[in-house]
Design a protein around this motif. Structure first.
Motif, PDB file in Angstrom:
ATOM      1  N   PRO A   1      -0.158   3.516   5.551  1.00  0.00           N
ATOM      2  CA  PRO A   1       0.592   4.355   5.211  1.00  0.00           C
ATOM      3  C   PRO A   1       0.817   4.314   3.413  1.00  0.00           C
ATOM      4  N   SER A   2       0.868   5.971   2.698  1.00  0.00           N
ATOM      5  CA  SER A   2       1.193   6.025   1.817  1.00  0.00           C
ATOM      6  C   SER A   2       2.445   5.399   1.195  1.00  0.00           C
ATOM      7  N   GLU A   3       3.348   5.962   1.974  1.00  0.00           N
ATOM      8  CA  GLU A   3       4.642   4.990   1.804  1.00  0.00           C
ATOM      9  C   GLU A   3       4.919   3.446   1.184  1.00  0.00           C
ATOM     10  N   LEU A   4       3.677   2.718   1.334  1.00  0.00           N
ATOM     11  CA  LEU A   4       3.312   1.060   0.793  1.00  0.00           C
ATOM     12  C   LEU A   4       3.737   1.861  -0.585  1.00  0.00           C
ATOM     13  N   GLY A   5       3.337   2.137  -0.540  1.00  0.00           N
ATOM     14  CA  GLY A   5       2.733   1.845  -2.412  1.00  0.00           C
ATOM     15  C   GLY A   5       4.252   2.534  -2.626  1.00  0.00           C
ATOM     16  N   LYS A   6       5.498   2.560  -2.489  1.00  0.00           N
ATOM     17  CA  LYS A   6       6.841   3.595  -2.666  1.00  0.00           C
ATOM     18  C   LYS A   6       7.525   1.954  -2.988  1.00  0.00           C
ATOM     19  N   LEU A   7       6.953   0.319  -2.267  1.00  0.00           N
ATOM     20  CA  LEU A   7       7.765  -0.176  -2.279  1.00  0.00           C
ATOM     21  C   LEU A   7       7.315  -1.153  -3.645  1.00  0.00           C
ATOM     22  N   THR A   8       8.295  -1.004  -4.764  1.00  0.00           N
ATOM     23  CA  THR A   8       7.406  -1.793  -6.472  1.00  0.00           C
ATOM     24  C   THR A   8       8.000  -2.427  -5.817  1.00  0.00           C
ATOM     25  N   CYS A   9       8.427  -3.075  -5.534  1.00  0.00           N
ATOM     26  CA  CYS A   9       8.888  -4.885  -5.440  1.00  0.00           C
ATOM     27  C   CYS A   9       8.527  -5.284  -3.721  1.00  0.00           C
ATOM     28  N   LEU A  10       7.833  -5.477  -3.713  1.00  0.00           N
ATOM     29  CA  LEU A  10       7.366  -6.162  -2.127  1.00  0.00           C
ATOM     30  C   LEU A  10       6.473  -6.903  -2.861  1.00  0.00           C
ATOM     31  N   SER A  11       6.675  -8.061  -2.290  1.00  0.00           N
ATOM     32  CA  SER A  11       6.157  -9.119  -2.681  1.00  0.00           C
ATOM     33  C   SER A  11       5.296  -9.960  -1.421  1.00  0.00           C
ATOM     34  N   ARG A  12       5.549  -9.543  -0.423  1.00  0.00           N
ATOM     35  CA  ARG A  12       4.616 -10.613   0.312  1.00  0.00           C
ATOM     36  C   ARG A  12       4.578  -9.458   1.867  1.00  0.00           C
ATOM     37  N   LEU A  13       3.470  -9.267   1.957  1.00  0.00           N
ATOM     38  CA  LEU A  13       2.937  -8.390   3.420  1.00  0.00           C
ATOM     39  C   LEU A  13       1.572  -8.750   3.949  1.00  0.00           C
ATOM     40  N   ASN A  14       2.628  -8.905   5.037  1.00  0.00           N
ATOM     41  CA  ASN A  14       2.021  -9.692   6.283  1.00  0.00           C
ATOM     42  C   ASN A  14       1.552  -8.658   7.694  1.00  0.00           C
ATOM     43  N   LEU A  15       0.565  -8.229   7.847  1.00  0.00           N
ATOM     44  CA  LEU A  15       0.119  -7.340   9.064  1.00  0.00           C
ATOM     45  C   LEU A  15      -0.725  -7.825   9.722  1.00  0.00           C
ATOM     46  N   SER A  16      -0.735  -9.078   9.874  1.00  0.00           N
ATOM     47  CA  SER A  16      -1.750  -9.947  10.719  1.00  0.00           C
ATOM     48  C   SER A  16      -1.299  -9.664  12.204  1.00  0.00           C
ATOM     49  N   ASN A  17      -2.553  -9.750  12.973  1.00  0.00           N
ATOM     50  CA  ASN A  17      -2.478  -9.906  14.841  1.00  0.00           C
ATOM     51  C   ASN A  17      -1.767  -7.819  15.078  1.00  0.00           C
ATOM     52  N   ASN A  18      -2.533  -7.293  14.216  1.00  0.00           N
ATOM     53  CA  ASN A  18      -1.972  -6.113  14.526  1.00  0.00           C
ATOM     54  C   ASN A  18      -2.944  -4.449  15.034  1.00  0.00           C
ATOM     55  N   ILE A  19      -4.565  -5.710  15.506  1.00  0.00           N
ATOM     56  CA  ILE A  19      -5.344  -4.814  16.013  1.00  0.00           C
ATOM     57  C   ILE A  19      -5.430  -3.670  14.738  1.00  0.00           C
ATOM     58  N   LEU A  20      -4.908  -3.262  14.273  1.00  0.00           N
ATOM     59  CA  LEU A  20      -5.686  -2.532  12.841  1.00  0.00           C
ATOM     60  C   LEU A  20      -7.061  -2.264  13.105  1.00  0.00           C
ATOM     61  N   PHE A  21      -7.558  -0.823  12.719  1.00  0.00           N
ATOM     62  CA  PHE A  21      -8.833  -1.049  12.705  1.00  0.00           C
ATOM     63  C   PHE A  21      -9.576   0.044  11.656  1.00  0.00           C
ATOM     64  N   GLY A  22     -10.691   0.029  10.868  1.00  0.00           N
ATOM     65  CA  GLY A  22     -10.977   0.846   9.837  1.00  0.00           C
ATOM     66  C   GLY A  22     -11.161   0.926   8.627  1.00  0.00           C
ATOM     67  N   SER A  23     -10.307   1.237   7.296  1.00  0.00           N
ATOM     68  CA  SER A  23     -11.260   0.434   6.437  1.00  0.00           C
ATOM     69  C   SER A  23      -9.538   0.463   6.061  1.00  0.00           C
ATOM     70  N   ILE A  24      -9.862  -0.608   4.768  1.00  0.00           N
ATOM     71  CA  ILE A  24      -8.595  -0.877   3.953  1.00  0.00           C
ATOM     72  C   ILE A  24      -8.129   0.767   3.055  1.00  0.00           C
ATOM     73  N   PRO A  25      -6.740   0.821   3.373  1.00  0.00           N
ATOM     74  CA  PRO A  25      -6.299   1.727   2.867  1.00  0.00           C
ATOM     75  C   PRO A  25      -5.957   1.184   1.153  1.00  0.00           C
TER      76      PRO A  25
END
Length: 64
Positions: free
Chosen positions: A1-25
């Motif tokens: 989601p585009s909202e991730l770009g607003k998390l300017t202090c985010l240092s860890r992002l773990n989206l493993s094992n979520n059955i995501l498909f398609g390209s990496i946005p």
């Protein structure tokens, strides 16, 4: 989601094992990331290299 770009202090992002498909946005690449895991999903296509070039503190990245 585009909202991730607003998390300017985010240092860890773990989206493993979520059955995501398609390209990496491009919005999933936040410049402040140090740890980024998208493993065990069904992603395809290239990693957005222009956005990835802005991530200078990234030390761990899992894409398998």
């Amino acid at each position: 989601p585009s909202e991730l770009g607003k998390l300017t202090c985010l240092s860890r992002l773990n989206l493993s094992n979520n059955i995501l498909f398609g390209s990496i946005p491009p919005e999933a690449i936040v410049p402040s990331l140090e740890y980024w895991s998208l493993s065990d999903n069904r992603l395809s296509g290239p990693v957005p290299s222009t956005e990835l070039a802005t991530v200078s503190n990234l030390t761990v990245m899992y894409l398998d």
